[in-house]
Scaffold this active site. Structure first.
Site, PDB file in Angstrom:
ATOM      1  N   LYS A  32     -21.502  22.572 105.538  1.00  8.12           N
ATOM      2  CA  LYS A  32     -20.344  23.374 105.116  1.00  8.12           C
ATOM      3  C   LYS A  32     -20.007  23.098 103.651  1.00  8.12           C
ATOM      4  O   LYS A  32     -20.108  21.955 103.192  1.00  8.12           O
ATOM      5  CB  LYS A  32     -19.156  23.030 106.022  1.00  8.12           C
ATOM      6  CG  LYS A  32     -17.904  23.858 105.802  1.00  8.12           C
ATOM      7  CD  LYS A  32     -16.835  23.460 106.813  1.00  8.12           C
ATOM      8  CE  LYS A  32     -15.532  24.231 106.624  1.00  8.12           C
ATOM      9  NZ  LYS A  32     -14.516  23.840 107.623  1.00  8.12           N
ATOM     10  N   MET A  62      -9.473  27.764 103.296  1.00  7.92           N
ATOM     11  CA  MET A  62      -9.810  27.235 104.624  1.00  7.92           C
ATOM     12  C   MET A  62      -8.584  27.193 105.546  1.00  7.92           C
ATOM     13  O   MET A  62      -8.513  26.378 106.460  1.00  7.92           O
ATOM     14  CB  MET A  62     -10.448  25.848 104.511  1.00  7.92           C
ATOM     15  CG  MET A  62     -11.734  25.855 103.709  1.00  7.92           C
ATOM     16  SD  MET A  62     -12.687  24.331 103.796  1.00  7.92           S
ATOM     17  CE  MET A  62     -11.602  23.192 102.973  1.00  7.92           C
ATOM     18  N   SER A 111     -12.805  27.684 109.863  1.00  7.20           N
ATOM     19  CA  SER A 111     -13.293  27.828 108.513  1.00  7.20           C
ATOM     20  C   SER A 111     -14.781  27.469 108.354  1.00  7.20           C
ATOM     21  O   SER A 111     -15.356  27.707 107.297  1.00  7.20           O
ATOM     22  CB  SER A 111     -12.464  26.950 107.569  1.00  7.20           C
ATOM     23  OG  SER A 111     -12.548  25.579 107.928  1.00  7.20           O
ATOM     24  N   SER A 112     -15.411  26.949 109.409  1.00  6.03           N
ATOM     25  CA  SER A 112     -16.848  26.653 109.350  1.00  6.03           C
ATOM     26  C   SER A 112     -17.639  27.898 109.722  1.00  6.03           C
ATOM     27  O   SER A 112     -18.607  27.837 110.489  1.00  6.03           O
ATOM     28  CB  SER A 112     -17.190  25.494 110.290  1.00  6.03           C
ATOM     29  OG  SER A 112     -16.371  24.372 110.057  1.00  6.03           O
ATOM     30  N   ILE A 160      -9.425  21.340 111.567  1.00  7.51           N
ATOM     31  CA  ILE A 160      -8.049  20.853 111.617  1.00  7.51           C
ATOM     32  C   ILE A 160      -7.205  21.712 112.549  1.00  7.51           C
ATOM     33  O   ILE A 160      -6.098  21.340 112.916  1.00  7.51           O
ATOM     34  CB  ILE A 160      -7.417  20.806 110.215  1.00  7.51           C
ATOM     35  CG1 ILE A 160      -6.098  20.017 110.234  1.00  7.51           C
ATOM     36  CG2 ILE A 160      -7.201  22.212 109.656  1.00  7.51           C
ATOM     37  CD1 ILE A 160      -5.472  19.789 108.875  1.00  7.51           C
ATOM     38  N   GLY A 161      -7.736  22.873 112.943  1.00  4.40           N
ATOM     39  CA  GLY A 161      -7.007  23.738 113.863  1.00  4.40           C
ATOM     40  C   GLY A 161      -7.923  24.577 114.734  1.00  4.40           C
ATOM     41  O   GLY A 161      -7.475  25.494 115.413  1.00  4.40           O
ATOM     42  N   GLY A 162      -9.225  24.245 114.677  1.00  2.48           N
ATOM     43  CA  GLY A 162     -10.209  25.008 115.441  1.00  2.48           C
ATOM     44  C   GLY A 162     -11.412  25.411 114.622  1.00  2.48           C
ATOM     45  O   GLY A 162     -12.260  26.176 115.073  1.00  2.48           O
ATOM     46  N   SER A 163     -11.537  24.871 113.423  1.00  4.66           N
ATOM     47  CA  SER A 163     -12.540  25.348 112.466  1.00  4.66           C
ATOM     48  C   SER A 163     -13.981  25.038 112.830  1.00  4.66           C
ATOM     49  O   SER A 163     -14.899  25.609 112.236  1.00  4.66           O
ATOM     50  CB  SER A 163     -12.235  24.781 111.075  1.00  4.66           C
ATOM     51  OG  SER A 163     -11.026  25.303 110.591  1.00  4.66           O
TER      52      SER A 163
END
Length: 610
Positions: A168, A217, A243-244, A264-267
């Site tokens: 990433k 992101m 974001s990934s 950090i939240g589902g990335s």
């Protein structure tokens, strides 16, 4: 004589002379207005010129970065055109599973250089339509040659000798920018490899490509002004998540075999779900803290974590076993030096697993619900006991605990980074809201809460303003602690070993629509707030029947209406994944459930095809 002459004729220093010749007449009102308008025009011109200069400077910075990346891709393409390997060889290598590829590389049956060329060739080809590639890693070939030379000289192969790895964009890689899609970070290359990249190289991995992310992101779209928009490998009209997102796309297109992202939240999990690949979001801290540029520093209540992504569970397990090594613990002295717990992963003890179809906030679409229930049945075939589980107040968890922690500074850091940048449409709404005066945001939030059936929406807006004092921050930390205890108590009351649940309530959304679907992230943010490890396993794909059943999906809230709009057509064939969750620092338990689920589904498909 001169003085005498002056006395005889005129004294230029006399008061009358000075008053008559040198005193400026009183300024008229008309002159005052004229002067004021001139000053205003001058200031306006200066401000406009400054703004124009900044705009051209930003544009030049973006264009220069785009050119650098395009030139690097073109150079690699030229190299493959002249020094590539036959198409049949590419297909043969790409057809190998991770375990097979690893074995052949370690035995010297395949050269690291040959494998690298195969994956470079495939990545270049699929990138033309998907745009997941930020830039190739130019040092990859030299490092692959070095690994081959080590084997030729009789040196023992490294644990992951010659395995190509996609990375990433926000990972620190020496000599490369980690921008997060923001022009402010362009031309600020890392001075050295981050700890995880350093460990991967030590293990023998070959980082060969850097992958795309959304601007800042802070969304699960995958678009930014620097590198453009990445699309989903299963449907080019839909997004890969974020974001990934670049990692999800390259792995979903089978153009990489092992990748690394952050969450950090589902990335990690959202792109895996949207693109049909496997991943593991470890407990924050299990793999370290200093590997990536996360753009926000100092926020410690909900912290990011890095993790592996792959095309089967064995890939993730092997990566975790090898990564959790002394080199990592030396590079990251703050993390617990815990090696992989093979005994826990390989245990045959039958498990008690909680499950839920919905977290009580945004209901899942038919294909997601069916996928979860199929996963439940697959695990029951292994003899595991599946029991219903109810998530405690997911709406409060997201709208207060996560939102206030993630935006604790009221967006000051975000706005400072975006102050001189071109705003991508994927985050334009967030930028517009943050640029409003605080009192207006509060007013709008109350209006939204009053008129909207989706009550947490207004709460989220207010909590985006952050906290007002250190005392408020401490109160928030205490609230999160209480929520963690409440969740763990429910876990203990049911004597659970793990939980399975949807990753998201819907599948990959049409490109550009994420801003209307943010309510779905309660399914992933929960396990960031309470800091439990969670992995993703693709379990099924949306069928035509699932799509038809969207006619029965509710339309009570604005989010539900958007979901019904975007998922009633064009969804057949999109992947569906399930989350497998364990207690903190029990990644091996999550992986064990993932493996049983993968095996159970494969066994069922094998029997069904007979």
């Amino acid at each position: 004589m001169i003085c005498e002459a002056m006395e005889g004729e005129i004294n230029i220093f006399s008061p009358d002379t000075i008053k008559r010749n040198y005193v400026v007449p009183a300024t008229s009102p008309e002159n005052m207005v004229r002067i004021l308008l001139t000053v205003v025009a001058g200031v306006t011109t200066i401000l406009a010129a400054t703004k124009l200069f900044r705009w051209y400077r930003i544009k030049a910075r973006i264009l220069n970065k785009q050119k650098q990346c395009k030139d690097a891709i073109k150079q690699l393409q030229d190299d493959m055109d002249h020094n590539g390997i036959p198409k049949k060889e590419v297909e043969r290598i790409l057809g190998l599973k991770f375990s097979q590829l690893k074995e052949k590389l370690r035995k010297g049956e395949l050269k690291a250089v040959t494998v690298l060329k195969a994956y470079q060739t495939r990545a270049l080809e699929t990138n033309k339509t998907l745009n997941f590639m930020v830039e190739p890693v130019k040092e990859a070939m030299e490092y692959a040659k070095q690994l081959d030379k080590e084997l030729e000289n009789g040196k023992d192969p490294r644990p992951l000798h010659g395995i190509p790895v996609s990375i990433k964009e926000n990972y620190y890689l020496k000599g490369y920018d980690s921008t997060g899609g923001m022009s402010i970070f362009v031309d600020k290359p890392a001075l050295k490899d981050g700890p995880m990249v350093s460990v991967l190289k030590e293990l023998g991995c070959v980082p060969f490509v850097r992958t795309n992310i959304p601007q800042s992101m802070m969304t699960f779209e995958c678009s930014n002004p620097l590198y453009g928009t990445t699309v989903n490998p299963h449907n080019h009209g839909r997004g890969p998540g974020g974001s990934s997102g670049g990692e999800g796309a390259i792995l979903g297109a089978e153009s990489s075999i092992l990748g690394f992202g952050s969450d950090i939240g589902g990335s990690l999990r959202i792109p895996s779900h949207f693109c049909g690949v496997f991943c593991l979001k470890p407990t924050a801290g299990r793999l370290g803290y200093r590997t990536t540029e996360e753009l926000v520093h100092g926020q410690t209540l909900v912290t990011p974590t890095i993790g592996p992504m792959g095309r089967d569970v064995d890939t993730i397990v092997t990566a975790m076993k090898d990564i959790l090594c002394p080199r990592l613990f030396t590079e990251e002295p703050q993390i617990p030096p815990m090696a992989f717990n093979t005994q826990l992963y390989e245990s045959k003890r039958q498990l008690r697993i909680g499950y839920y179809v919905s977290d009580g906030y945004v209901p899942p679409i038919p294909g997601v619900e069916r996928g979860l229930l199929e996963a439940k049945v697959a695990l029951e075939r292994f003899g595991h006991t599946l029991v219903p589980f109810e998530v405690p107040d997911a709406a409060h968890m997201f709208s207060v605990l996560f939102s206030k922690a993630a935006f604790g500074d009221g967006g000051h850091n975000f706005l400072s980074q975006m102050a001189e940048d071109r705003v991508d449409p994927s985050i334009s709404l967030l930028v517009k809201i943050y640029r409003l005066p605080n009192f207006l945001i509060r007013l709008l939030s109350h209006v939204v809460s009053f008129f909207s059936k989706e009550k947490p929406a207004g709460t989220i807006m207010r909590n985006m303003l952050g906290v007002d004092s250190v005392y408020d921050w401490w109160k928030l930390a205490h609230e999160i602690t209480i929520y963690k205890e409440k969740f763990y108590n429910l876990w203990q009351e049911q004597n659970l070993d793990a939980i399975i649940c949807p990753t998201m309530p819907y599948v990959a959304p049409p490109t550009g629509t994420v801003k209307y679907l943010l309510g779905g992230v309660t399914y992933t943010t929960l396990y960031n707030v309470i800091n439990y490890p969670a992995g993703c396993v693709p379990v099924t794909k949306v069928t035509a029947i699932d799509q038809k059943n969207m006619a029965n999906y509710p339309s009570n809230t604005q989010t539900q209406k958007f979901i019904k709009k975007y998922y009633s057509t064009d969804t057949a064939g999109l992947p569906v994944a399930v989350q497998c969750v364990a207690l903190p620092y029990r990644e091996e338990m999550a992986l064990r459930v993932m493996k049983d689920l993968e095996s159970g589904l494969r066994h069922h498909l094998t029997r069904s095809s007979r």
